[in-house]
Design a protein around this motif. Structure first.
Motif, mmCIF file in Angstrom:
data_model
loop_
_atom_site.group_PDB
_atom_site.id
_atom_site.type_symbol
_atom_site.label_atom_id
_atom_site.label_comp_id
_atom_site.label_asym_id
_atom_site.label_seq_id
_atom_site.Cartn_x
_atom_site.Cartn_y
_atom_site.Cartn_z
ATOM 1 N N GLU A 147 5.505 -5.697 7.140
ATOM 2 C CA GLU A 147 5.431 -6.151 5.749
ATOM 3 C C GLU A 147 4.563 -7.400 5.609
ATOM 4 O O GLU A 147 3.895 -7.592 4.585
ATOM 5 N N ARG A 159 9.254 -4.692 -3.603
ATOM 6 C CA ARG A 159 10.435 -4.213 -2.884
ATOM 7 C C ARG A 159 11.090 -3.070 -3.643
ATOM 8 O O ARG A 159 11.217 -3.103 -4.870
ATOM 9 N N ARG A 160 11.484 -2.054 -2.889
ATOM 10 C CA ARG A 160 12.243 -0.931 -3.440
ATOM 11 C C ARG A 160 13.319 -0.595 -2.425
ATOM 12 O O ARG A 160 13.071 0.103 -1.443
ATOM 13 N N GLY A 161 14.519 -1.118 -2.662
ATOM 14 C CA GLY A 161 15.599 -0.941 -1.702
ATOM 15 C C GLY A 161 15.284 -1.671 -0.411
ATOM 16 O O GLY A 161 14.972 -2.861 -0.408
ATOM 17 N N SER A 162 15.367 -0.965 0.701
ATOM 18 C CA SER A 162 15.113 -1.589 2.000
ATOM 19 C C SER A 162 13.645 -1.493 2.414
ATOM 20 O O SER A 162 13.289 -1.911 3.511
ATOM 21 N N SER A 163 12.789 -0.920 1.563
ATOM 22 C CA SER A 163 11.373 -0.784 1.891
ATOM 23 C C SER A 163 10.523 -1.387 0.781
ATOM 24 O O SER A 163 11.034 -2.022 -0.141
ATOM 25 N N TYR A 164 9.209 -1.189 0.884
ATOM 26 C CA TYR A 164 8.260 -1.719 -0.101
ATOM 27 C C TYR A 164 7.321 -0.600 -0.536
ATOM 28 O O TYR A 164 7.056 0.342 0.221
ATOM 29 N N HIS A 206 4.089 3.460 1.084
ATOM 30 C CA HIS A 206 5.403 2.907 1.428
ATOM 31 C C HIS A 206 5.329 2.136 2.747
ATOM 32 O O HIS A 206 4.693 2.583 3.702
ATOM 33 N N THR A 225 7.957 0.495 5.567
ATOM 34 C CA THR A 225 9.360 0.498 6.002
ATOM 35 C C THR A 225 9.543 -0.488 7.146
ATOM 36 O O THR A 225 9.231 -0.177 8.303
ATOM 37 N N SER A 257 12.149 -1.553 8.744
ATOM 38 C CA SER A 257 13.105 -1.186 9.794
ATOM 39 C C SER A 257 12.458 -0.313 10.865
ATOM 40 O O SER A 257 12.862 -0.342 12.028
#
Length: 652
Positions: free
Chosen positions: A17, A28-33, A48, A50, A52
């Motif tokens: 990120e 940001r959209r939840g746990s991702s971008y 997207h 991610t 994680s």
């Protein structure tokens, strides 16, 4: 070379990120971008990131990878360059492994030439703002419509009239005379004195792909000077045939638009960029070369030639079309209205008008060449025959058989001659060139000429191979997807399953590998096969699944990284879409669908083999061969029926 431990530290430190966020505005959209993709034009975000998993993925254009892959893709850097970029970002010291004395000397010399070229760039920029430079050079730029922001972006400058103004400034700054001479900035006269190469000229720096100044192009403002442009000579850091003016500023947009616009003049490039058309380059005052075309190919396979419409421009365009086709790329041609060049045309029209003109007036390269030469020949039959042969010889240089066939049919329609006649000329030309190449490679061992192969047969075989690959690719993608997502997951078959073996339990990866190895099967898709082999190379080292995927993503082979990123993240389609009896756990789900995917793959392979037999049956085989083919077809049909019964497509 960067030590392995340092590479691992860089890759472990890089946060996807942070790296992507330096170039793209992430939301940001939840746990991702998410963001609009930087690799193609779009209005709705499909890109997207991610954290994680440490990956990025565009569901629009398919680009995917890790932090180092993003830097390579976005900045068009080689793997070592991208690693050094990330090292600088995260303040990681990179100590290269020991070099030889010769390597150290060569690197230091190259850096010295780069340094003195950068000094010259800044010197010419500074001179543009004072006295003579402002009165003459700056006024010229402004009269040509070049704005201050563009002057600053391109580091446009002025070389003053003094014989050794730059030489004196460089000496005062501590630069040695030998580097001024070897960088092409100064000339040593017969009496040993040093004088500036560039004097009383507006200066256009030439940048490398990575953005470093490696040479200059200087334009005189005196009408009586026959040498309108003086360019840097070839040096250790600048080879004319391998560089393009504007490539550093154009490379990103060339990749995003999948098109490069090629112009002739320095000011043409600058003005097109200033207008907002930034996928434009020029060939540094030389005729277009194969090396320059290959440089463009790193970013796109589509080149639009935008040259002047005079005789010299037409001849240059015709030559460029042949070179571009020979490299397997796609040339198109646009000519501006009489009296206009890209510079003057851009100053007369808005951005939308210029784009609209380019889109509406583009012509395919071969069609343009054929039409132009036929017009020049008029009704002279001898000239027309010569031109048709010339165009056919140009088509013969195209490496792709299918593309050649399409162009043969296009030329046939334009000249009114049957395609078979043009096809025969193309075949003979290719055969003659092949023999010439063979004789050059092995002149001491003359070989018997091979029987010429008819083009239609070769094209048919190539189409067959592509058709087989199309048949197998979806199943290969599904099997590789199972491996990349669930490779280390155990397959826990029930005791009534034909695959139940409590003493030799297998993971998903082992089960698929065993099934393919039993028939010595390799994937037909080269990228899938390379990724498959790379995965099992790491698997055999005992790494866990996440570590394997991470190493695939961070590896130097970006094709493998892209496949790994795509198939380890996307929700690929399953062979069966009836979920009325949905299974509740991943383990139970896998024992159903992994064996099923293998059966489907075998079914597809049989379909491909049947396709080959059908083709051979059409070739009027002998009676003996006919019986063999029919027997093989019967066996394949029986196997296919058994597979489809197991798949539930047929009843026993």
């Amino acid at each position: 070379m960067i030590p392995r431990e340092t590479v691992e530290l860089i890759l472990d430190s890089a946060r996807i990120e942070d790296v992507v966020g330096d170039f793209v505005t992430l939301k940001r959209r939840g746990s991702s971008y998410v963001a609009c993709c930087p690799f193609h034009n779009e209005k709705t975000p499909s890109f997207h990131v991610t954290p994680s998993k440490g990956i990025y993925k565009c569901f629009g254009c398919g680009k995917a990878g890790s932090a180092v892959g993003f830097v390579m893709e976005y900045e068009h850097m080689a793997y070592p360059e991208a690693l050094r970029y990330l090292a600088r970002k995260y303040n990681i010291e990179v100590k290269e492994e020991e070099e030889s004395a010769e390597q150290i000397a060569a690197r230091q010399r190259s850096e010295s030439l780069m340094a003195v070229s950068e000094f010259a760039r800044q010197y010419f920029c500074d001179r543009l703002r004072d006295g003579e430079g402002r009165a003459v050079g700056y006024r010229y730029y402004r009269e040509r419509g070049i704005e201050d922001a563009t002057i600053a972006q391109w580091s446009l400058g002025w070389a003053p009239s003094g014989k050794n103004s730059l030489v004196e400034a460089a000496r005062a700054a501590g630069y040695k005379d030998e580097y001024l001479v070897d960088a092409g900035l100064a000339i040593r006269q017969e009496d040993g004195t040093l004088v500036d190469k560039f004097r009383e000229r507006v200066m256009f720096p030439i940048h490398s792909v990575s953005g470093r100044v490696i040479a200059f192009s200087g334009r005189t403002l005196k009408a009586d000077n026959p040498a309108k442009y003086v360019n840097s000579p070839e040096t250790e850091i600048y080879i004319k045939s391998r560089n393009l003016l504007g490539i550093y500023f154009a490379k990103g947009e060339m990749a995003r638009q999948d098109r490069c616009i090629l112009v002739e003049g320095n000011v043409d490039v600058v003005m097109m960029h200033q207008m907002g058309i930034t996928n434009v380059v020029a060939s540094c005052g030389t005729s277009l070369t194969e090396e320059q075309i290959r440089l463009i190919r790193k970013f796109t396979e589509n080149i639009t030639i935008l040259y002047d419409g005079d005789k010299a421009g037409l001849n240059a365009a015709l030559r460029a079309i042949g070179l571009i086709l020979k490299e397997g790329m796609n040339p198109r041609v646009v000519f501006l209205p009489d009296g206009d060049d890209p510079d003057s045309f851009s100053r007369k029209h808005t951005l939308e008008e210029v784009r609209d003109y380019l889109d509406k007036n583009e012509q395919d390269g071969i069609s343009f060449k054929t039409g132009l030469l036929l017009d020049q020949a008029g009704n002279d039959p001898v000239k027309r025959a010569g031109i048709i042969n010339e165009v056919a010889d140009t088509v013969a240089d195209i490496p792709d058989a299918i593309k050649r066939q399409v162009y043969i049919e296009t030329v046939s329609r334009m000249v009114g001659i049957e395609a078979d006649i043009i096809q025969e000329r193309v075949r003979k030309t290719r055969e003659a060139k092949r023999r010439t190449q063979d004789s050059r490679r092995a002149p001491q061992r003359p070989q018997e000429p091979e029987a010429p192969q008819e083009e239609p047969v070769a094209a048919s075989a190539e189409r067959l191979l592509k058709r087989e690959a199309q048949i197998l690719e979806p199943s290969e993608k599904e099997l590789l997807g199972f491996i990349l997502r669930y490779g280390k997951s155990p397959l826990q078959f029930e005791s009534d399953s034909e695959f139940y073996d409590p003493e030799n339990a297998q993971t998903v990866a082992e089960f698929i590998d065993s099934a393919l190895a039993a028939d010595d099967i390799r994937f037909s898709n080269p990228a899938f096969e390379a990724t498959y082999q790379a995965y099992f190379h790491l698997y055999d080292q005992g790494l866990d699944q996440d570590s394997i995927i991470r190493k695939l993503l961070d590896g130097e082979n970006r094709e493998i990284a892209s496949v790994a990123a795509t198939l380890s993240t996307e929700k690929y389609e399953l062979t069966v879409h009836n979920f009325s009896e949905a299974l509740t756990t991943t383990d139970s789900w896998l024992v159903t669908y992994v064996p099923r995917a293998i059966l489907v793959y075998h079914d597809k392979r049989i379909s491909a083999r049947q396709l080959d037999i059908y083709r051979r049956l059409k070739e009027n085989p002998s009676q003996e061969d006919l019986l063999k083919l029919m027997n093989s077809l019967g066996q394949l049909n029986a196997i296919k029926k058994t597979i489809n019964i197991k798949l539930g497509r047929l009843k026993k």
